[in-house]
Design a protein around this motif. Sequence first.
Motif, PDB file in Angstrom:
ATOM      1  N   ASN A  57       0.821  -1.211   0.000  1.00 39.80           N
ATOM      2  CA  ASN A  57       0.000   0.000   0.000  1.00 39.80           C
ATOM      3  C   ASN A  57       0.853   1.259   0.000  1.00 39.80           C
ATOM      4  O   ASN A  57       0.369   2.342  -0.246  1.00 39.80           O
TER       5      ASN A  57
ATOM      6  N   ALA B  49      -5.810   2.034  -0.341  1.00 42.63           N
ATOM      7  CA  ALA B  49      -4.793   2.905  -0.933  1.00 42.63           C
ATOM      8  C   ALA B  49      -5.019   3.029  -2.437  1.00 42.63           C
ATOM      9  O   ALA B  49      -4.877   4.113  -3.014  1.00 42.63           O
ATOM     10  N   ALA B  50      -5.393   1.913  -3.059  1.00 34.97           N
ATOM     11  CA  ALA B  50      -5.631   1.936  -4.506  1.00 34.97           C
ATOM     12  C   ALA B  50      -6.804   2.856  -4.825  1.00 34.97           C
ATOM     13  O   ALA B  50      -6.744   3.670  -5.754  1.00 34.97           O
ATOM     14  N   GLU B  51      -7.854   2.748  -4.024  1.00 33.65           N
ATOM     15  CA  GLU B  51      -9.025   3.571  -4.261  1.00 33.65           C
ATOM     16  C   GLU B  51      -8.679   5.054  -4.147  1.00 33.65           C
ATOM     17  O   GLU B  51      -9.063   5.865  -4.986  1.00 33.65           O
ATOM     18  N   ARG B  52      -7.926   5.388  -3.103  1.00 31.07           N
ATOM     19  CA  ARG B  52      -7.504   6.790  -2.919  1.00 31.07           C
ATOM     20  C   ARG B  52      -6.724   7.298  -4.127  1.00 31.07           C
ATOM     21  O   ARG B  52      -6.827   8.453  -4.501  1.00 31.07           O
ATOM     22  N   GLN B  53      -5.941   6.421  -4.725  1.00 28.71           N
ATOM     23  CA  GLN B  53      -5.110   6.857  -5.846  1.00 28.71           C
ATOM     24  C   GLN B  53      -5.809   6.683  -7.192  1.00 28.71           C
ATOM     25  O   GLN B  53      -5.228   6.966  -8.242  1.00 28.71           O
TER      26      GLN B  53
ATOM     27  N   LEU C 157      -1.847  -1.003  -8.353  1.00 28.88           N
ATOM     28  CA  LEU C 157      -1.039  -0.506  -7.229  1.00 28.88           C
ATOM     29  C   LEU C 157      -0.060  -1.591  -6.765  1.00 28.88           C
ATOM     30  O   LEU C 157       1.118  -1.318  -6.511  1.00 28.88           O
TER      31      LEU C 157
ATOM     32  N   ASN D  31       3.997  -1.165  -6.744  1.00 30.09           N
ATOM     33  CA  ASN D  31       4.782  -1.131  -5.508  1.00 30.09           C
ATOM     34  C   ASN D  31       5.558  -2.414  -5.250  1.00 30.09           C
ATOM     35  O   ASN D  31       6.632  -2.391  -4.664  1.00 30.09           O
TER      36      ASN D  31
END
Length: 504
Positions: A13, A57-61, A68, A72
Motif C-alpha cells: 500500500n 490505498a488503490a481507491e484513494r489513488q 497498485l 509497488n
Amino acid sequence: MAYYVTTPIYYVNAEPHLGHAYTTIAADVLARHMRQRGEEVFFLTGTDEHGEPVAQAAERQGVSPRELADRNSERFRELARAVGATNDFFIRTTDAPHEHKVQELVQRIYDNGYVYRGSYEGWYCPRCADFKTASELAEGNRCPIHLVELEREREENWFFRLSAFQEPLEKLFRERPDFVKPEAKYNEARAFIEQGLQDLSLSRARLTWGVPVPWDPTQVIYVWVDALFNYYTALTYARPGEDLARTFWPPTVHLIAKDILKFHAVIWPALLLAAGLELPRRIFTHGYLLMDEHKMSKSLGNVIDPFQVIDTFGSDALRFYLLREVTFGQDGSISPEGFETRYTTELANELGNLASRTIAMVERYRAGRVPAGSVERGLTESFANLPETVARRLDDIDVSGALDEIWRRVKLLNRYVQDRRPWELAKQGNDGALDDVLYGLVDGLRVVAILAAPYLPDASARLLRALASENDGLAEAKLGAGAAGRSVASVGQLFPRVAGAPAG
Ligand code: MSP
C-alpha cells in the motif's frame, strides 16, 4: 544442513522505506554467512498484496488494487536488489500458485475441523487489517500503531478455532524457550497466550481484493492467513517442478519486527498445527529503527529514503550502518549525522585506509608481493577462534554482535600498524620484522574481509581481489592461512569521500 530464512512480506500500500530495507539486509547477512559455511540456503522475501489497506490505498489513488500492487511490488523488488539482497525467490501473494496453495491449506484446516461460521464485533483498524482487543487500544480508542481512531465493526464470517490451540501453544512455549527471541518477546508472546486465546476470523465479507474462501466464494481469506502461508507456499513453486519444502521446511528463522509478533508467535504456529505442518525453528524479533525517538514509518512521514542513501554512498555503507548502529533485537535511533560519522571514521578510515596503506606498503617495500612471515603472537591470540565466534553469534541471530566481533579486529589491526610502525622497520632495514608485520597485516585484512563479506559484500570482494585471495569460505578465515608470494594490487578507495559527508 538446510537453512531457510525469511523476511516479512511487505505491504504494497506504500513505497518501501529504510525499515523494510533493515530486515531484508539482516536476512541477507544471515543467508550469505550460511552460504560461506557451505550450508544449503533458501532466502525468501516478497510482498503482501491483498487486504483492506491495499484496496483502500488503490481507491484513494484512483487505480485498481492490481495496478497498485504491481507498481509497488516492483519497488520492493528494486529495494531488495539495491541493498544487495541475494534472496532466492521473491514471492507475491497475488502469484496464482500461492493463491491456489493457500486455498488448499485453508481447506485442509476446515476439513480438520478448525473452522466454523460466526459473527464478530470489535475495534477494527483498517491500516492493520486487524481487530484490536480493548487492552491493546491507545487512548481515545486509537490504534496503538497507527494512532488512527478506530470504529466498532461487526461481521459474519468464518472463524478459525484459535482457542483450540491454547494447550498446544502453552506446551510449545514451555518446551521451546528458543522459539521466540529475544527473551522479552518470548515472554510477551507467552503472556499473550496465557491470557486466553480467542477465535479469529478467517475470512472477510466486505472485501473482494483477496483469495476466495474455497467453500464460500462470497468471502475472501483474511489477509494475515493468506500472508503467513507465503513462507510455505513459496517453497512449493519457487522452482518449477520441484518441491523445495522437502529440503527447507520448517524455516530456520523468521525475521520480523515486534509490530507483527502476535501473528508470527501465536497465530502462525496455530495455523500450522491446524494444517498439520511442522513449526518454524525460531522467530527472531528485531527492534524498530527510530528517528527522533519515533518508529520510522510512512504514515508518520519520518523516513529516510534507502534508494537515495545507496545512490550516494553505496549499498555496503547502508548495510553496515544499520547493523552497526542498532543492536539487533533492540530499538535504536538512526540519523543522517550518525550515518556520515560511521561512514567516515569506520568505513573510510578504519577499513578503507587500513587496506590502502597496507597494500601500498607491500608495493613499496616488497615489490607488491606478500612476504612470507610469521604472524606475531599478540595478533594470533586476538584472532583465535574468530570464525567460530562469528558463526556462533550468527547462529544466535546476533547480527550486530557478530559485526562487532569483526570490527574489533579491524580496530586492532589499525592499532597494530601504529604500534609496529612498519615504515620505521623499513628505514632500519629490519627485514625479518617487516616481513612479519606486513604478512600479519595482509592476512588480518584477508580474514576480516572474509568475515565481513556478508555485511560488506562489494567492498570485501574488491579487497579480497586486491589481496589476490578470492576464496571467501568461512573455513579460510584463519589468521596465518593465507599464502605468501601472492601479488597484491591497488584497491583504490574502498569508501571514497562523498560531497556532503564531513571530512574526517
Ligand atoms: N505484510 C505484513 C507482514 C506479513 S508477513 C507474513 C507487514 N508488512 S509491513 O510492510 O508493514 O512490514 C512490516 C515489517 O517491516 C516489520 O515487521 C519489519 O520487518 C519492517 N519494518 C517496518 N518499519 C520498520 C522500522 N521502523 N524499523 C524496523 N523494521 C521495520 O507487516
